[in-house]
Design a protein around this motif. Structure first.
Motif, PDB file in Angstrom:
ATOM      1  N   PHE A 120       0.850  -1.183   0.000  1.00  0.00           N
ATOM      2  CA  PHE A 120       0.000   0.000   0.000  1.00  0.00           C
ATOM      3  C   PHE A 120       0.892   1.242   0.000  1.00  0.00           C
ATOM      4  O   PHE A 120       2.015   1.218   0.512  1.00  0.00           O
ATOM      5  N   GLU A 121       0.374   2.309  -0.580  1.00  0.00           N
ATOM      6  CA  GLU A 121       1.042   3.609  -0.500  1.00  0.00           C
ATOM      7  C   GLU A 121       0.445   4.368   0.678  1.00  0.00           C
ATOM      8  O   GLU A 121      -0.779   4.481   0.793  1.00  0.00           O
ATOM      9  N   GLY A 122       1.303   4.889   1.570  1.00  0.00           N
ATOM     10  CA  GLY A 122       0.806   5.507   2.785  1.00  0.00           C
ATOM     11  C   GLY A 122       1.251   6.938   2.966  1.00  0.00           C
ATOM     12  O   GLY A 122       2.312   7.339   2.484  1.00  0.00           O
ATOM     13  N   ALA A 123       0.433   7.706   3.693  1.00  0.00           N
ATOM     14  CA  ALA A 123       0.761   9.091   4.038  1.00  0.00           C
ATOM     15  C   ALA A 123       0.169   9.414   5.402  1.00  0.00           C
ATOM     16  O   ALA A 123      -1.011   9.113   5.661  1.00  0.00           O
ATOM     17  N   LEU A 124       0.973  10.012   6.262  1.00  0.00           N
ATOM     18  CA  LEU A 124       0.505  10.405   7.591  1.00  0.00           C
ATOM     19  C   LEU A 124      -0.402  11.623   7.500  1.00  0.00           C
ATOM     20  O   LEU A 124      -0.302  12.435   6.578  1.00  0.00           O
ATOM     21  N   PHE A 125      -1.291  11.761   8.490  1.00  0.00           N
ATOM     22  CA  PHE A 125      -2.096  12.978   8.616  1.00  0.00           C
ATOM     23  C   PHE A 125      -2.303  13.278  10.091  1.00  0.00           C
ATOM     24  O   PHE A 125      -2.185  12.399  10.949  1.00  0.00           O
ATOM     25  N   GLU A 126      -2.598  14.508  10.400  1.00  0.00           N
ATOM     26  CA  GLU A 126      -2.923  14.903  11.770  1.00  0.00           C
ATOM     27  C   GLU A 126      -3.830  16.111  11.749  1.00  0.00           C
ATOM     28  O   GLU A 126      -3.781  16.943  10.838  1.00  0.00           O
ATOM     29  N   ASP A 127      -4.709  16.153  12.755  1.00  0.00           N
ATOM     30  CA  ASP A 127      -5.535  17.339  12.948  1.00  0.00           C
ATOM     31  C   ASP A 127      -5.600  17.626  14.439  1.00  0.00           C
ATOM     32  O   ASP A 127      -4.800  17.090  15.209  1.00  0.00           O
ATOM     33  N   SER A 128      -6.552  18.425  14.870  1.00  0.00           N
ATOM     34  CA  SER A 128      -6.550  18.900  16.255  1.00  0.00           C
ATOM     35  C   SER A 128      -6.809  17.799  17.272  1.00  0.00           C
ATOM     36  O   SER A 128      -6.400  17.910  18.431  1.00  0.00           O
ATOM     37  N   ASN A 129      -7.485  16.715  16.878  1.00  0.00           N
ATOM     38  CA  ASN A 129      -7.848  15.700  17.882  1.00  0.00           C
ATOM     39  C   ASN A 129      -7.478  14.263  17.511  1.00  0.00           C
ATOM     40  O   ASN A 129      -7.900  13.327  18.178  1.00  0.00           O
ATOM     41  N   ARG A 130      -6.678  14.069  16.452  1.00  0.00           N
ATOM     42  CA  ARG A 130      -6.268  12.718  16.106  1.00  0.00           C
ATOM     43  C   ARG A 130      -5.060  12.766  15.178  1.00  0.00           C
ATOM     44  O   ARG A 130      -4.788  13.790  14.528  1.00  0.00           O
ATOM     45  N   VAL A 131      -4.351  11.641  15.133  1.00  0.00           N
ATOM     46  CA  VAL A 131      -3.275  11.449  14.168  1.00  0.00           C
ATOM     47  C   VAL A 131      -3.558  10.139  13.444  1.00  0.00           C
ATOM     48  O   VAL A 131      -4.255   9.256  13.971  1.00  0.00           O
ATOM     49  N   GLY A 132      -3.025  10.013  12.226  1.00  0.00           N
ATOM     50  CA  GLY A 132      -3.347   8.798  11.490  1.00  0.00           C
ATOM     51  C   GLY A 132      -2.513   8.619  10.253  1.00  0.00           C
ATOM     52  O   GLY A 132      -1.591   9.391   9.950  1.00  0.00           O
ATOM     53  N   VAL A 133      -2.852   7.543   9.532  1.00  0.00           N
ATOM     54  CA  VAL A 133      -2.206   7.248   8.263  1.00  0.00           C
ATOM     55  C   VAL A 133      -3.268   6.765   7.288  1.00  0.00           C
ATOM     56  O   VAL A 133      -4.192   6.033   7.665  1.00  0.00           O
ATOM     57  N   THR A 134      -3.149   7.216   6.048  1.00  0.00           N
ATOM     58  CA  THR A 134      -4.019   6.768   4.960  1.00  0.00           C
ATOM     59  C   THR A 134      -3.198   5.897   4.023  1.00  0.00           C
ATOM     60  O   THR A 134      -2.109   6.301   3.579  1.00  0.00           O
ATOM     61  N   LEU A 135      -3.713   4.691   3.735  1.00  0.00           N
ATOM     62  CA  LEU A 135      -3.006   3.746   2.867  1.00  0.00           C
ATOM     63  C   LEU A 135      -3.914   3.346   1.718  1.00  0.00           C
ATOM     64  O   LEU A 135      -5.110   3.101   1.917  1.00  0.00           O
ATOM     65  N   THR A 136      -3.339   3.263   0.518  1.00  0.00           N
ATOM     66  CA  THR A 136      -4.116   2.988  -0.693  1.00  0.00           C
ATOM     67  C   THR A 136      -3.449   1.891  -1.514  1.00  0.00           C
ATOM     68  O   THR A 136      -2.220   1.841  -1.630  1.00  0.00           O
ATOM     69  N   CYS A 137      -4.300   1.029  -2.098  1.00  0.00           N
ATOM     70  CA  CYS A 137      -3.819  -0.041  -2.960  1.00  0.00           C
ATOM     71  C   CYS A 137      -4.795  -0.217  -4.120  1.00  0.00           C
ATOM     72  O   CYS A 137      -6.011  -0.066  -3.927  1.00  0.00           O
ATOM     73  N   ARG A 138      -4.269  -0.523  -5.298  1.00  0.00           N
ATOM     74  CA  ARG A 138      -5.110  -0.823  -6.452  1.00  0.00           C
ATOM     75  C   ARG A 138      -4.995  -2.300  -6.795  1.00  0.00           C
ATOM     76  O   ARG A 138      -3.907  -2.815  -7.016  1.00  0.00           O
ATOM     77  N   SER A 139      -6.129  -2.951  -6.815  1.00  0.00           N
ATOM     78  CA  SER A 139      -6.210  -4.358  -7.192  1.00  0.00           C
ATOM     79  C   SER A 139      -6.743  -4.408  -8.616  1.00  0.00           C
ATOM     80  O   SER A 139      -7.840  -3.917  -8.895  1.00  0.00           O
ATOM     81  N   SER A 140      -5.991  -5.001  -9.525  1.00  0.00           N
ATOM     82  CA  SER A 140      -6.333  -4.951 -10.945  1.00  0.00           C
ATOM     83  C   SER A 140      -7.577  -5.768 -11.271  1.00  0.00           C
ATOM     84  O   SER A 140      -7.961  -6.689 -10.530  1.00  0.00           O
ATOM     85  N   ASP A 141      -8.215  -5.443 -12.373  1.00  0.00           N
ATOM     86  CA  ASP A 141      -9.364  -6.206 -12.873  1.00  0.00           C
ATOM     87  C   ASP A 141      -8.934  -7.654 -13.090  1.00  0.00           C
ATOM     88  O   ASP A 141      -7.949  -7.923 -13.787  1.00  0.00           O
ATOM     89  N   GLY A 142      -9.646  -8.593 -12.472  1.00  0.00           N
ATOM     90  CA  GLY A 142      -9.304 -10.000 -12.588  1.00  0.00           C
ATOM     91  C   GLY A 142      -8.344 -10.508 -11.528  1.00  0.00           C
ATOM     92  O   GLY A 142      -8.036 -11.704 -11.497  1.00  0.00           O
ATOM     93  N   ASP A 143      -7.876  -9.629 -10.650  1.00  0.00           N
ATOM     94  CA  ASP A 143      -6.956 -10.035  -9.585  1.00  0.00           C
ATOM     95  C   ASP A 143      -7.604 -11.115  -8.713  1.00  0.00           C
ATOM     96  O   ASP A 143      -8.693 -10.918  -8.177  1.00  0.00           O
ATOM     97  N   MET A 144      -6.967 -12.261  -8.606  1.00  0.00           N
ATOM     98  CA  MET A 144      -7.479 -13.427  -7.870  1.00  0.00           C
ATOM     99  C   MET A 144      -8.818 -13.925  -8.418  1.00  0.00           C
ATOM    100  O   MET A 144      -9.484 -14.737  -7.791  1.00  0.00           O
ATOM    101  N   GLY A 145      -9.234 -13.373  -9.569  1.00  0.00           N
ATOM    102  CA  GLY A 145     -10.495 -13.774 -10.186  1.00  0.00           C
ATOM    103  C   GLY A 145     -11.632 -12.798  -9.991  1.00  0.00           C
ATOM    104  O   GLY A 145     -12.711 -12.967 -10.576  1.00  0.00           O
ATOM    105  N   PHE A 146     -11.432 -11.754  -9.190  1.00  0.00           N
ATOM    106  CA  PHE A 146     -12.499 -10.782  -8.926  1.00  0.00           C
ATOM    107  C   PHE A 146     -12.634  -9.788 -10.081  1.00  0.00           C
ATOM    108  O   PHE A 146     -11.628  -9.311 -10.613  1.00  0.00           O
ATOM    109  N   PRO A 147     -13.859  -9.444 -10.452  1.00  0.00           N
ATOM    110  CA  PRO A 147     -14.048  -8.469 -11.525  1.00  0.00           C
ATOM    111  C   PRO A 147     -13.822  -7.040 -11.052  1.00  0.00           C
ATOM    112  O   PRO A 147     -14.078  -6.700  -9.897  1.00  0.00           O
ATOM    113  N   GLY A 148     -13.355  -6.203 -11.976  1.00  0.00           N
ATOM    114  CA  GLY A 148     -13.207  -4.776 -11.721  1.00  0.00           C
ATOM    115  C   GLY A 148     -11.870  -4.407 -11.109  1.00  0.00           C
ATOM    116  O   GLY A 148     -11.333  -5.130 -10.263  1.00  0.00           O
TER     117      GLY A 148
END
Length: 351
Positions: A120-148
């Motif tokens: 996954f591609e990740g990026a940290l974030f923070e605001d006044s009442n929490r801290v966190g990380v956002t992670l993103t991944c792209r699963s290709s059409d047909g990956d493991m047999g799933f459509p889309g």
């Protein structure tokens, strides 16, 4: 120390590129480590009430490279379809989609190379009442047999009330099915047998399973079964109730059907009596998979180098019903192009 987040590179993938580990911390001393591999919850530490020493409350590995060697989904984001699909297939708009099987003839947690084993591609974030990380991944059409082509984003965030929130989003280029979860194994003592933890869960029904752990389609009341945690009870005590499904599984591995309440109301509470540590679960999902680590066999070692044995961790996986695409009366897991899959689950620690 106030809310804080940072990242580092604790090792390398097989191709030489670095792992990225994201660390979230609050002023109470709760600390969460998340890897970019599988969007994995690698560690969740809290200070011990008596000694002040950090205690890790989830199973995992100190060395990120160990996750590349295969593991029982320790802390991983699970998908594209959590839990089991019967015969590793489902039908959508008259077309049958065959998923790569990885548990006999069935597919478990999205197949052998599901999202748990992707970068996954990740990026940290923070605001006044929490801290966190956002992670993103792209699963290709047909990956493991799933459509889309499926774009999956997960946001982990930590606040000063010791709440670890996990918010998921997904979009698909074609009609598909989606069910995501996190497969953290909790041990609120830090190690040892979790069957003496005390669990309470607002679930009046459970899914009946066959001898392959596939739902039969029956949604049964929990009365007089090992799956009744409407009042606090230990899994060990509930195991004493005779039940063929429990016998086949070797212990608790069941989808508890949650009674519907507001998403900000707790649906499950897990307590470790000796330390008094408590985990409270909030979610908008229809089921909670209770798994007491039946398949752990001591061949893997935890952060401290101790063998991880059977019943060494307890998973509470908020998710859609297993095998839902093959049961018309189960809640739909269909996702259309242009729609968003969204899910919210929150784990609150008291220590």
């Amino acid at each position: 120390m106030p809310l804080h987040c940072e990242s580092d590179h604790p090792g390398q993938y097989n191709d030489g590129t670095p792992f990225t580990r994201f660390r979230l911390r609050n002023s109470a001393g709760m600390e969460v480590d998340i890897l970019d591999y599988g969007a994995t919850l690698q560690a969740l530490r809290v200070p011990d009430r008596a000694s002040g020493k950090p205690i890790d409350l989830v199973l995992g590995f100190a060395d990120p490279a160990q996750y590349l060697k295969g593991h029982p989904y320790f802390g991983a984001l699970v998908g594209r379809f959590a839990n089991r699909l019967c015969g590793a297939r489902f039908e959508l708009d008259g077309q049958t989609f065959q998923i790569v099987p990885n548990e006999g003839r069935n597919a478990l947690h999205g197949g052998p190379k599901g999202l748990s084993f992707q970068r996954f591609e990740g990026a940290l974030f923070e605001d006044s009442n929490r801290v966190g990380v956002t992670l993103t991944c792209r699963s290709s059409d047909g990956d493991m047999g799933f459509p889309g082509e499926l774009t999956v984003t997960v946001h982990y965030s930590l606040d000063e009330d010791n709440r670890l929130a996990i918010d998921y989003e997904a979009q698909s280029s074609k009609p598909t099915v989606v069910s995501l979860t996190n497969h953290a194994y909790f041990n609120l003592h830090g190690h040892g047998d979790v069957r003496d933890h005390r669990l309470e869960c607002a679930a009046s029904h459970y899914l009946v399973l066959d001898d392959e752990s596939i739902p039969t389609g029956t949604i049964a009341p929990v009365d007089d079964t090992p799956y009744d945690f409407r009042a606090p009870a230990t899994p060990r005590a509930r195991e004493q109730i005779e039940c063929e499904q429990l016998w086949h599984a070797g212990g608790h591995d069941v989808a508890l059907v949650l009674d519907r309440v507001a998403r900000d109301q707790p649906l499950a509470t897990l307590v470790e009596p000796e330390s008094g540590r408590q985990l409270t679960v909030f979610t908008d999902q229809p089921s909670l998979q209770l798994y007491t680590g039946i398949g752990l066999d001591g061949t893997l070692s935890d952060h401290e180098g101790r063998p991880i044995k059977a019943f060494g961790g307890l998973a509470l996986e908020a998710q859609q019903f297993p095998d839902a695409p093959n049961h018309a009366h189960f809640p739909s897991t269909r996702l259309e192009p242009g729609e968003y899959y969204r899910q919210h689950t929150c784990y609150r620690l008291t220590f």
